[in-house]
Enzyme design. Structure first.
Site, PDB file in Angstrom:
ATOM      1  CG  ASP A 160      33.173 -46.409 -56.079  1.00 58.78           C
ATOM      2  OD1 ASP A 160      34.093 -47.163 -56.418  1.00 58.78           O
ATOM      3  OD2 ASP A 160      31.986 -46.573 -56.412  1.00 58.78           O
TER       4      ASP A 160
ATOM      5  CD  GLU B 165      34.441 -48.870 -60.068  1.00 60.52           C
ATOM      6  OE1 GLU B 165      33.581 -49.569 -59.502  1.00 60.52           O
ATOM      7  OE2 GLU B 165      35.339 -49.352 -60.771  1.00 60.52           O
TER       8      GLU B 165
END
Length: 416
Positions: free
Chosen positions: A273, A315
């Protein structure tokens, strides 16, 4: 980045190039078995129907036009140019019609390739047909009403030193083909895609096929091969759209789900992430946010140790290591994390954007502007008795990712 680009280019180009070269060699070497005349004549229409239906179903107007062009070239050769060239008592080659066709086809191919598909399918198709049909109509009208001047224009050898007489194509037509192939090839190298590759190889194949007038079955068989290549290009591009993420170029969620079904008994999965990505987006804008995702994806694509990166969503990214333990994977993940941390991204100051090209050139070199960097956090887990399937391994890696975030971010955390 360059290595990944070359791999993509090879992956896209190699199968159709091998197919075209293999069929060309088989025709030249007379390696094909004796084919029934009816089958030879039907092959181009069967392949053309296949490619046309696929292009229509997937909304590929450019490919539809390419199919039509290939079939028009085939008809022109078989019904007009070849009979006149082989009929006794006539000129050895109907030069003006041949020169006109070989001059126009590369130009229309290139114009069609650069004409983006922006409108409704039928509207786009009608606009292309009107434009290209009008161009061909004007050329035929001029040739019929002033054949002598048209012959002088198209058949003159302007630079004898650059004329390849053995190729059997007028000089102007030959250089039209070479120029269009060069321009299309340049854009194919910059932005490889199956549709561009199929069109480029088809035009190159037409250039090879046009001088083969007197071969028994070269024209119909190779025409069918080119149409098959266009059909494969439609399927290949549709596959990429379904399984590859458009923004980052990584395999997408659907490709990840299929890969998870084929893992063995030992594997490790890492969940990744981008740290503070929402805050970064709010501060610098979504355009730079997209650039960050592309940068992160480019670094994740380089992961060593047999890992393969996928875009999980937003993301988040996933890296799969088949046949590896967590301990074996962590050094490779740390290398990627450090590479992303060290990568600097230039930020353009919108308030200082130059108002003109001259002002921009004047400012060039006066400073490189602000640069930013991002970091990533990673959670990693392997298959075990507590995590017996990919879904539970991903959940464990997600929990480890959360722990990495809680511990301060920019680190790799293994599941307990």
């Amino acid at each position: 980045m360059i290595q990944s680009h070359l791999k993509t280019l090879i992956f896209i180009l190699l199968p159709p190039v091998l197919l075209a070269l293999g069929m060309g060699a088989a025709i030249q070497g007379s390696w094909l078995p004796e084919l029934p005349q009816g089958l030879v004549e039907a092959l181009p229409w069967l392949m053309g129907g296949l490619a046309g239906v696929l292009a229509f179903l997937y909304g590929r107007t450019r490919t539809l036009i390419c199919v039509a062009l290939v079939l028009l070239v085939y008809l022109g050769i078989m019904l007009h140019i070849r009979p006149m060239a082989m009929a006794p008592g006539t000129d050895p080659l109907p030069e003006l019609g041949y020169a006109l066709m070989t001059m126009l086809i590369p130009v229309v191919f290139m114009a069609n390739a650069f004409w983006s598909e922006r409108y409704h399918l039928v509207m786009d198709l009608l606009l292309r047909l009107a434009a290209f049909g009008g161009l061909a109509g004007i050329a035929v009208f001029l040739a019929m009403n002033d054949p002598e001047n048209m012959a002088d224009l198209l058949l003159t050898i302007y630079v004898p030193a650059l004329h390849w007489d053995a190729y059997g194509m007028p000089q102007l037509s030959f250089w039209s083909l070479v120029l269009c192939l060069g321009i299309m090839g340049f854009f194919l190298l910059r932005r490889p895609s199956p549709q561009w590759a199929g069109q480029w190889i088809t035009l190159a194949g037409i250039g090879w096929m046009l001088p083969q007038l007197f071969h028994t079955y070269a024209v119909p068989v190779f025409t069918a091969t080119l149409l098959l290549i266009l059909a494969i290009a439609v399927i290949h591009e549709s596959f990429q759209m379904a399984f590859r993420d458009d923004l980052t170029g990584l395999p997408g969620r659907r490709a990840l789900n299929e890969r998870l079904q084929r893992l063995g008994r030992r594997y490790t999965i890492a969940m990744t992430d981008v740290d503070h990505f929402k805050k970064f987006n709010d501060t610098h804008g979504h355009d730079l946010g997209d650039q960050v995702l592309r940068v992160v994806a480019a670094q994740l694509r380089k992961v060593s140790g047999g890992g393969r990166a996928y875009r999980y969503g937003g993301e988040e990214f996933t890296i799969i290591f088949p046949g590896k333990t967590v301990e074996q994977c962590i050094p490779h993940l740390e290398d990627v994390r450090e590479a992303i941390e060290a990568y600097e991204i230039a930020v353009r100051d919108e308030s200082s954007r130059p108002g003109s090209k001259r002002e921009g050139r004047a400012r060039r070199g006066q400073g490189k502007g602000k640069k930013v960097s991002v970091t990533i956090s990673m959670g990693v887990a392997e298959r075990s008795q507590d995590h017996p399937d990919p879904e539970t391994v991903i959940k464990a890696a997600d929990q480890a990712l959360y722990a990495a975030k809680q511990a301060g971010r920019n680190q790799v955390c293994a599941a307990e």
